[in-house]
Each structure stands twice: as C-alpha cells, then as structure tokens.
Design a protein around this motif. Structure first.
Motif, PDB file in Angstrom:
ATOM      1  N   THR A 173      -4.105   6.392   9.476  1.00  0.00           N
ATOM      2  CA  THR A 173      -3.779   5.121  10.108  1.00  0.00           C
ATOM      3  C   THR A 173      -2.843   5.431  11.293  1.00  0.00           C
TER       4      THR A 173
ATOM      5  N   THR B  44      -4.354  -1.205   4.120  1.00  0.00           N
ATOM      6  CA  THR B  44      -3.531  -0.075   3.691  1.00  0.00           C
ATOM      7  C   THR B  44      -2.107  -0.508   3.367  1.00  0.00           C
TER       8      THR B  44
ATOM      9  N   THR C 201      -0.240   6.723   1.278  1.00  0.00           N
ATOM     10  CA  THR C 201      -0.976   5.574   1.799  1.00  0.00           C
ATOM     11  C   THR C 201      -2.072   5.216   0.816  1.00  0.00           C
TER      12      THR C 201
ATOM     13  N   TRP D 120      -5.449   2.699   0.148  1.00  0.00           N
ATOM     14  CA  TRP D 120      -6.458   1.821   0.736  1.00  0.00           C
ATOM     15  C   TRP D 120      -6.962   0.877  -0.354  1.00  0.00           C
TER      16      TRP D 120
END
Length: 423
Positions: free
Chosen positions: A182, A348, A360, A362
C-alpha cells in the motif's frame, strides 16, 4: 522420463536438459546474499543448490548421479516433437521420453538494444553468471542506477548499500512494490532506503542509456529529458515465461506460460508443466494464475511428481506466499524480513510503527481476512500468517484498527481464527 531444467524429485532413467553449467539452484539468493561485498560473507554455490532453502537435501552434481538422474549441462532443448515423443538439444542429442515435465521457468525482461539495453555495465539478473558479472561491476562502481521498483530493484539496491555506493532507483509508479505494498507501507520502506543513502526517482521512464568514451554505460536519459549518471545499471523490470519450443503444447493467453490443470497436466497426454512457466488453477481464488516464486516451484514439482508416481487425483491447492530479506549483511544497522500470505484485495488495516514490526491486513466487504503482511515477526508469528490467509476468518476491523501493537493485532486475528474453528 525426461525432465527439463530443475526438477524436485528423482526417478530412475530420468534426465534433465539445462542451459547452465551447474546443477539447479535456488534463485532468490542471487539478489540477496550473493550480492554482498566480499568482506560480508556473500552466498556462493554450492551453498544454495536446490533444495536447501526448504530444508531438503543439497542437490549437487554428485546427488544427481547418486539418484540416477542424467543432467545435460549447457545443452538446452531446442526442438520438440510430440508425435514421436522426442526432444532435440542444442548439441543435436535426441532424447526420448515417456513422461515430460517442462520446468523452463522465466527469463528477465530486457531493455531494447537500440536504447542501450546491451551496453557494457548494464546488468540483468537471472542466473549465477549474471550475478557474478554484477558483483564484478559493483567492485569498481561509483554510481549505481537500478531500473524498477519491484523485488529485484529493491533487493539489488539494498545490496548496493552494503558496498557504500551512490545508488538511485527509478521506476514509473508512485511508490515501490506497487503490486503488493500500500502507499503507506511503501513509504516506511522508502524512508529506510533513503536513510541508507538510496535516492528515488518516481513516475519516470527510461528514454535511453548512453555510453561514455570507453563504450561503457555512463548515464540514463529519462523521458522528461533529465539525466542520471551511472557507471553500473541494473534492470529489474519483470520476467516472462520461457515457453521455448513448447508453445504447441498450449499457452495461456491471459497470464502467459503453459496451461495446465490442477495436477499440472497439459492438454497433451504425458506432458506436464511446473513452476514459473505453468499457468494453473489457483483453487482458493478460482482463477488461473502463474506464480513466480521458489515456494510454488518446490510445491508444484512435488505435486506433479506425486501425480506421476502414485496416480493421485488431489487438486493442487496453493496459498500465494511472498517474502523478501534485505540489509542482512554484516554491519547493517537494520535488517529487513517480511512475509505476505494470501490475496491483497479489499480494505487495509495497518498496525505498528516499523520499529521494527509492522503488519497490514487485507479485509474484504464480508469482513473476511484475505491477506496478511508482517515485517520482522517471530517464528511463531510468521507461522500464524498462512493459517489466517488459508482460513480467511471473519475479523472485526474496528478491533484491528484499535490494536495498540502488532502483537495485539495478531492476537485479535488469532482469536478470530479460533472462533471460526469452533463454529
């Protein structure tokens, strides 16, 4: 039975035709430990022959002989005849096969020769010879330009830092590793690289590479007309599957490579394809995919050979997995090791301050965890990631967002996994 390139199992009367002068090895080392300076304990063969990286036996030339496998070095297959079940190598040797496994992998994408893609000092990394050539250049380099902000680019740039070289990375995207990171995650790593002296030129394309008076690359001209000086250039702009003479077996036009079913069988009886070159059904996401990763190469080889030897019918069920390890040379102030499992789709949630951990998650519209990324985790934490990505538990996003630390976030995810198992 004839096997092309690297195969991950043995069988009597088998053979392997290779373009290289050495037995198969695990390529990730080439852009990691192999590029360390001589005084920082660089990786060298036979240290990373297949399949040491996964805890298997070191498959040296002697190993192949002991297991009844004939390896044809520097003698790749150049012609294929499915009707007569024969292969022809570059030396003219004819190989007769009963079952054929195509594992030709990928080759590095290259810049056109007309814009300087073949100038002395311009490097691509796909094999040991490429890595040796680059190491030689790094030993006398002053300014290094890395083209591409993906895995190859970032790993090469980190290695160049170990040589204390003036290093610049140029790429067309807005941030590094755009296929996975990201923007927020990318910034953390970009900051780290910049702290190590690396410069970034984002949103830029190469117009041409120019040579100096000695004929060696001396600079890169960007599309906007700006010039970047460099006496060593490393190009990491992707790879393409080596279909070679096997296009008639059946190529997937969407993802490239040779199309296979869930047992790695092609449309031609007796012919299989594995590893990077195989376009296979990614069962858990219900799509056809090609995965350029050593983990998939190992597992697809094992599944394919098990199918051949036992007539198993269990479909290959692969969980996408990616990782990188950089700045691991002696004297580095900060080592980086991240892992990612699953699919990077959905919203996220980022947790942690990158000191050293960051994670992170998702999460899709149904609140299911689809993918998870972790930097600098413990062995136990890393082992949790594939469980999460495989099970895809429903997770409370607000709880993740409120987590005070990466450890807390992983515990929330673990609890969601346990809740799903008890239902």
């Amino acid at each position: 039975m004839a096997w092309l390139m690297a195969a991950s199992a043995s069988s009597p009367r088998s053979s392997s035709a290779s373009v290289q002068p050495v037995p198969p090895y695990e390529r990730p080392a080439l852009t990691k430990g192999y590029l360390f300076p001589p005084d920082k304990k660089p990786a060298r063969l036979p240290g990373f022959h297949t399949c040491v990286g996964s805890g298997g036996q070191r498959q040296t030339a002697e190993w192949y002989k002991e297991n009844g496998i004939e390896v044809l070095y520097e003698d790749p297959v150049v012609a294929f005849d499915g009707k007569t079940q024969t292969l022809k190598t570059s030396s003219g040797k004819i190989l007769k096969y009963g079952s054929l496994i195509i594992s030709t992998g990928c080759e590095a994408s290259r810049l056109p020769e007309k814009i300087g893609g073949k100038l002395p000092g311009v490097h691509y990394i796909r094999d040991v010879a490429d890595a040796d050539s680059l190491v030689s250049s790094l030993g006398s380099a002053k300014k290094v330009l890395v083209i591409g902000g993906g895995y190859i680019g970032m790993e090469v740039a980190a290695a160049a830092c170990g040589w204390n070289l003036d290093t610049t990375i140029v790429f067309p995207e807005d941030h590094i590793m755009p296929r996975l990171f990201t923007p927020s995650l990318a910034k953390k790593y970009e900051d780290l690289y910049q702290q190590n002296g690396v410069k970034f030129i984002k949103g830029a394309l190469i117009d041409k590479l120019e040579a100096g008076s000695d004929g060696r690359v001396s600079s890169a001209v960007l599309k906007d007309g700006s010039v970047v000086e460099a006496d060593t250039v490393v190009v990491g702009i992707g790879a393409k599957p080596v279909v070679g003479p096997f296009e008639a077996v059946g190529v997937n036009r969407e993802v490239g490579g040779i199309e296979v079913d869930s047992l790695f069988r092609t449309s031609v009886p007796g012919i299989f394809a594995i590893g990077d070159v195989a376009a296979f059904p990614l069962k858990m996401y219900n799509r056809i995919a090609r995965v350029e990763h050593v983990d998939h190469a190992r597992k697809s080889a094992h599944h394919c050979v098990e199918t051949l030897l036992t007539s198993q019918t269990k479909a290959y069920d692969y969980l996408p997995y990616f990782y990188s390890r950089v700045f691991e040379y002696e004297g580095s102030s900060r080592k980086v090791w991240w892992q990612f499992y699953g699919d990077n789709v959905g919203e996220t949630v980022e947790v942690g301050n990158f000191d050293p951990k960051i994670a992170t998650f998702w999460i899709d519209s149904d609140s299911r965890l689809k993918g998870v990324f972790l930097e600098s985790g413990t062995s136990e934490e890393f082992s949790l990631l594939p469980q999460l990505a495989k099970s895809q538990p429903i997770i409370d996003k607000s709880k993740l967002q409120a987590a005070a630390s990466v450890e807390d976030a992983l515990e929330i995810a673990r609890s969601s996994l346990q809740s799903a198992a008890s239902v």
